[in-house]
Design a protein around this motif. Structure first.
Motif, PDB file in Angstrom:
ATOM      1  N   PRO A  29      -3.897 -18.564 -25.206  1.00  0.00           N
ATOM      2  CA  PRO A  29      -3.684 -18.715 -23.627  1.00  0.00           C
ATOM      3  C   PRO A  29      -2.400 -18.015 -23.343  1.00  0.00           C
ATOM      4  O   PRO A  29      -1.460 -17.781 -24.189  1.00  0.00           O
ATOM      5  CB  PRO A  29      -3.270 -20.242 -23.542  1.00  0.00           C
ATOM      6  N   THR A  33       0.181 -20.452 -17.967  1.00  0.00           N
ATOM      7  CA  THR A  33      -1.331 -21.198 -17.661  1.00  0.00           C
ATOM      8  C   THR A  33      -1.089 -22.690 -18.128  1.00  0.00           C
ATOM      9  O   THR A  33      -0.356 -23.117 -18.903  1.00  0.00           O
ATOM     10  CB  THR A  33      -2.293 -20.633 -18.450  1.00  0.00           C
ATOM     11  N   VAL A  34      -1.953 -23.418 -17.538  1.00  0.00           N
ATOM     12  CA  VAL A  34      -2.252 -25.123 -17.802  1.00  0.00           C
ATOM     13  C   VAL A  34      -2.404 -25.190 -19.448  1.00  0.00           C
ATOM     14  O   VAL A  34      -2.110 -25.816 -20.157  1.00  0.00           O
ATOM     15  CB  VAL A  34      -3.363 -25.616 -16.916  1.00  0.00           C
ATOM     16  N   GLU A  35      -3.399 -24.328 -19.959  1.00  0.00           N
ATOM     17  CA  GLU A  35      -3.928 -24.088 -21.314  1.00  0.00           C
ATOM     18  C   GLU A  35      -2.780 -23.681 -22.269  1.00  0.00           C
ATOM     19  O   GLU A  35      -2.362 -24.678 -23.358  1.00  0.00           O
ATOM     20  CB  GLU A  35      -4.995 -23.047 -21.590  1.00  0.00           C
ATOM     21  N   PHE A  36      -1.829 -22.895 -21.746  1.00  0.00           N
ATOM     22  CA  PHE A  36      -0.636 -22.833 -22.499  1.00  0.00           C
ATOM     23  C   PHE A  36       0.288 -23.703 -22.597  1.00  0.00           C
ATOM     24  O   PHE A  36       0.722 -23.883 -23.771  1.00  0.00           O
ATOM     25  CB  PHE A  36       0.158 -21.313 -22.139  1.00  0.00           C
ATOM     26  N   ASN A  38      -0.378 -26.995 -22.375  1.00  0.00           N
ATOM     27  CA  ASN A  38      -0.925 -28.071 -23.019  1.00  0.00           C
ATOM     28  C   ASN A  38      -0.816 -27.676 -24.470  1.00  0.00           C
ATOM     29  O   ASN A  38      -0.205 -28.578 -25.337  1.00  0.00           O
ATOM     30  CB  ASN A  38      -2.257 -28.333 -22.620  1.00  0.00           C
ATOM     31  N   LEU A  39      -1.144 -26.422 -25.030  1.00  0.00           N
ATOM     32  CA  LEU A  39      -0.963 -26.210 -26.466  1.00  0.00           C
ATOM     33  C   LEU A  39       0.335 -26.068 -26.845  1.00  0.00           C
ATOM     34  O   LEU A  39       0.669 -26.477 -28.087  1.00  0.00           O
ATOM     35  CB  LEU A  39      -1.631 -24.921 -26.714  1.00  0.00           C
TER      36      LEU A  39
END
Length: 67
Positions: A29, A33-36, A38-39
């Motif tokens: 990600p 970003t939201v994905e980045f 979260n991870l």
């Protein structure tokens, strides 16, 4: 008059970590970003749990992922 105590000097280490057993279709990600986020939070939490007992440890900061 307000006087703030300056932050202590800290050592900074840049490290690379290889994540294993990811799906073949895993896409790293992008920052922001939201994905980045979260991870990065999941990985930081894991490292913080292990490293918090080390005297002087401050934090883990994830700056990017690559494939």
């Amino acid at each position: 008059m307000n006087t703030a105590t300056p932050a202590p000097d800290r050592l900074v280490y840049a490290v690379g970590v290889k994540l294993m057993k990811l799906a073949e279709s895993f896409e790293a990600p992008q920052p922001g970003t939201v994905e980045f986020n979260n991870l990065a939070a999941t990985i930081s939490d894991s490292f913080n749990g292990v490293l918090n007992g080390i005297p002087g440890y401050y934090k883990t900061e994830i700056v990017g992922f690559e494939k």
